[in-house]
Design a protein around this motif. Structure first.
Motif, PDB file in Angstrom:
ATOM      1  N   ALA A  23       6.846  -7.335   7.440  1.00 52.80           N
ATOM      2  CA  ALA A  23       6.512  -6.495   6.576  1.00 52.80           C
ATOM      3  C   ALA A  23       5.784  -5.123   7.172  1.00 52.80           C
ATOM      4  O   ALA A  23       6.042  -4.263   6.424  1.00 52.80           O
ATOM      5  N   SER A  24       5.088  -5.386   8.164  1.00 46.51           N
ATOM      6  CA  SER A  24       4.777  -4.056   8.973  1.00 46.51           C
ATOM      7  C   SER A  24       5.691  -3.335   9.201  1.00 46.51           C
ATOM      8  O   SER A  24       5.575  -1.936   8.924  1.00 46.51           O
ATOM      9  N   ILE A  25       6.830  -3.633   9.720  1.00 49.00           N
ATOM     10  CA  ILE A  25       7.897  -2.722   9.896  1.00 49.00           C
ATOM     11  C   ILE A  25       8.511  -2.185   9.038  1.00 49.00           C
ATOM     12  O   ILE A  25       8.923  -0.979   8.867  1.00 49.00           O
ATOM     13  N   MET A  26       8.799  -2.797   7.885  1.00 49.54           N
ATOM     14  CA  MET A  26       9.168  -2.364   6.620  1.00 49.54           C
ATOM     15  C   MET A  26       8.460  -1.317   5.936  1.00 49.54           C
ATOM     16  O   MET A  26       8.958  -0.488   5.325  1.00 49.54           O
ATOM     17  N   SER A  27       7.356  -1.672   6.182  1.00 50.11           N
ATOM     18  CA  SER A  27       5.981  -0.741   5.652  1.00 50.11           C
ATOM     19  C   SER A  27       5.975   0.670   6.328  1.00 50.11           C
ATOM     20  O   SER A  27       6.252   1.428   5.415  1.00 50.11           O
TER      21      SER A  27
ATOM     22  N   PHE B 156       0.130  -5.140   2.528  1.00 40.47           N
ATOM     23  CA  PHE B 156       1.042  -5.026   3.881  1.00 40.47           C
ATOM     24  C   PHE B 156       1.888  -4.240   3.857  1.00 40.47           C
ATOM     25  O   PHE B 156       2.854  -4.020   4.797  1.00 40.47           O
ATOM     26  N   PHE B 157       2.217  -3.439   2.550  1.00 35.38           N
ATOM     27  CA  PHE B 157       3.210  -2.526   2.613  1.00 35.38           C
ATOM     28  C   PHE B 157       2.812  -0.946   2.204  1.00 35.38           C
ATOM     29  O   PHE B 157       3.133  -0.015   2.639  1.00 35.38           O
ATOM     30  N   SER B 158       1.820  -0.853   1.091  1.00 34.98           N
ATOM     31  CA  SER B 158       1.260   0.503   0.862  1.00 34.98           C
ATOM     32  C   SER B 158       0.509   1.095   2.007  1.00 34.98           C
ATOM     33  O   SER B 158      -0.180   0.310   2.854  1.00 34.98           O
ATOM     34  N   ALA B 159       0.683   2.477   1.788  1.00 31.47           N
ATOM     35  CA  ALA B 159       0.048   3.183   3.074  1.00 31.47           C
ATOM     36  C   ALA B 159      -1.418   3.142   2.743  1.00 31.47           C
ATOM     37  O   ALA B 159      -1.869   3.086   1.564  1.00 31.47           O
TER      38      ALA B 159
ATOM     39  N   CYS C 204      -1.701  -0.805  11.615  1.00 31.13           N
ATOM     40  CA  CYS C 204      -1.150  -2.126  11.835  1.00 31.13           C
ATOM     41  C   CYS C 204      -1.351  -2.634  13.101  1.00 31.13           C
ATOM     42  O   CYS C 204      -1.755  -3.869  13.236  1.00 31.13           O
ATOM     43  N   LEU C 205      -1.292  -2.056  14.167  1.00 29.65           N
ATOM     44  CA  LEU C 205      -1.707  -2.251  15.561  1.00 29.65           C
ATOM     45  C   LEU C 205      -3.093  -2.761  15.538  1.00 29.65           C
ATOM     46  O   LEU C 205      -3.544  -3.816  16.342  1.00 29.65           O
ATOM     47  N   VAL C 206      -4.074  -1.837  15.102  1.00 32.37           N
ATOM     48  CA  VAL C 206      -5.458  -2.195  15.381  1.00 32.37           C
ATOM     49  C   VAL C 206      -5.734  -3.507  14.349  1.00 32.37           C
ATOM     50  O   VAL C 206      -6.545  -4.374  14.757  1.00 32.37           O
ATOM     51  N   GLY C 207      -4.972  -3.641  13.193  1.00 32.39           N
ATOM     52  CA  GLY C 207      -5.101  -4.805  12.424  1.00 32.39           C
ATOM     53  C   GLY C 207      -4.783  -6.052  13.131  1.00 32.39           C
ATOM     54  O   GLY C 207      -5.155  -7.228  12.992  1.00 32.39           O
TER      55      GLY C 207
END
Length: 390
Positions: free
Chosen positions: A33-37, A354-357, A60-63
């Motif tokens: 999901a992160s990659i697609m986001s 998990f998708f929206s900026a 994403c990485l910090v998350g």
């Protein structure tokens, strides 16, 4: 040299042991999901530079790091720190009433001043409060359940107050969409707690009775957006429905397989407002088509089902309530966001999880994911192991 080798071995062992015990399939879905986001955010914003995509990737990485750290903690111990977790979240939200800024980062008198600007970075405390609520409310409810006080009116009123206080703060902030998320999370947790249906009916009736008050507290622009969806008039497609009308056109123009990454005509021409956050689903549909939209929904449904599975196998009521609350958060955000993009529901500022900026939203969702992992990694503990830790 020998000490360095030993430290290296311990680190490798710790990493291997962690991934041996963690929820690997849920990690896989979250990473996909992160990659697609990041791909969709980049496609929607690259004409204005890469800053938005970079912020999303860092979030994403910090998350991920935050999820790992929280998953290594015992959620029951976090619950015992309810006063610190809840107090910290409330303090940050209250702070927005004095030094809050709008979504653009500018100090103004706008209704929605829900952000804090720290060292040049905007942060939305209400997103963190969602995760704080996922700790404090399940802990509070689990104590009530263990003491068999779920049918006690004073304890039920205390639980209602636990819900009402953050909801009231967020409504005063002007962020009615986030306030709705708190109510939905609480409702799902209550349903899974075994509470009598008569109390749920009373609570639902209370929410309906409060709707006229909430309607009065809304700004004129917010009321017009709701009215335009359910009672449209000529010209609404160029006014209150403008954003959603363009978003729905983008969704339909994708066809079965889409126009291709960075090839969506409406997205690349900048016709769809807020296509990188509120309307990110339109990017998936126009550029990846019906197939892309289904992949997004499949990933989100997988996260929901895995959360429910973890709830079913949780070692105690608090773990079950945490997973149910996270399920409720993801499910309601998904329903409201996609419904908004399809003009079935009004625009109320709810992003697609998990998708929206959005740095704040993304990082805090990963913290919620970390709580589910914490429950999963402790579900095999025996009663005696759990009692010895208490």
């Amino acid at each position: 040299m020998h000490k360095t080798v030993n430290i290296g071995k311990r680190i490798v062992y710790a990493v291997v042991n962690y991934f041996k015990n963690t929820y690997k399939s849920m990690w896989l879905v979250i990473i996909l999901a992160s990659i697609m986001s990041c791909m969709m955010v980049y496609s929607a914003t690259h004409s204005n530079g890469t800053r938005t995509t970079l912020v999303q990737a860092i979030a994403c990485l910090v998350g991920y790091a935050g999820a790992v750290i929280i998953s290594l903690m015992d959620y029951e111990r976090l619950g015992e720190l309810w006063w610190l977790v809840g107090g910290g979240c409330i303090f940050l939200v209250v702070l927005t009433f004095f030094v809050g800024v709008g979504a653009s980062g500018e100090y103004s008198l706008a209704d929605d001043q829900a952000w804090l600007r720290i060292a040049g970075v905007s942060f939305q405390p209400s997103e963190l409060m969602k995760i704080g609520f996922l700790i404090t409310f399940p802990y509070h409810l689990s104590v009530v359940v263990r003491n068999k006080n779920l049918d006690s009116l004073p304890h039920l009123l205390a639980l209602v107050g636990h819900i009402g206080f953050p909801v009231g703060l967020i409504i005063l902030q002007g962020d009615h969409g986030t306030a709705l998320m708190f109510l939905c999370m609480a409702m799902v947790i209550f349903i899974g707690s075994g509470i009598s249906w008569k109390y749920l009916a009373i609570g639902f009736a209370g929410i309906l009775a409060a709707l006229p008050i909430v309607w009065k507290l809304m700004g004129t622009f917010q009321r017009e957006r709701i009215r335009a969806v359910y009672n449209p008039r000529e010209g609404d497609e160029l006014g209150s429905l403008y954003q959603q009308t363009l978003g729905r056109l983008a969704v339909g123009s994708g066809g079965l397989t889409g126009q291709g990454w960075q090839q969506g005509r409406m997205i690349q021409s900048g016709l769809v407002p807020a296509d990188h956050n509120d309307l990110i689903f339109t990017v998936a549909c126009e550029e990846f088509g019906f197939v892309g939209g289904m992949v997004v929904m499949l990933l989100l449904v997988s996260i929901m089902l895995m959360s429910l599975r973890t709830a079913m196998h949780a070692r105690d009521p608090m773990g079950r309530f945490i997973c149910l609350g996270f399920f409720g958060l993801i499910a309601t955000q998904t329903i409201f966001n996609i419904g908004m993009c399809l003009v079935v529901l009004p625009v109320i500022g709810i992003t697609l999880p998990f998708f929206s900026a959005g740095g704040s939203s993304s990082m805090c969702l990963y913290l919620g994911f970390g709580l589910v992992l914490s429950v999963y990694m402790r579900q095999g503990e025996t009663d005696m192991q759990f009692i010895s830790r208490v």
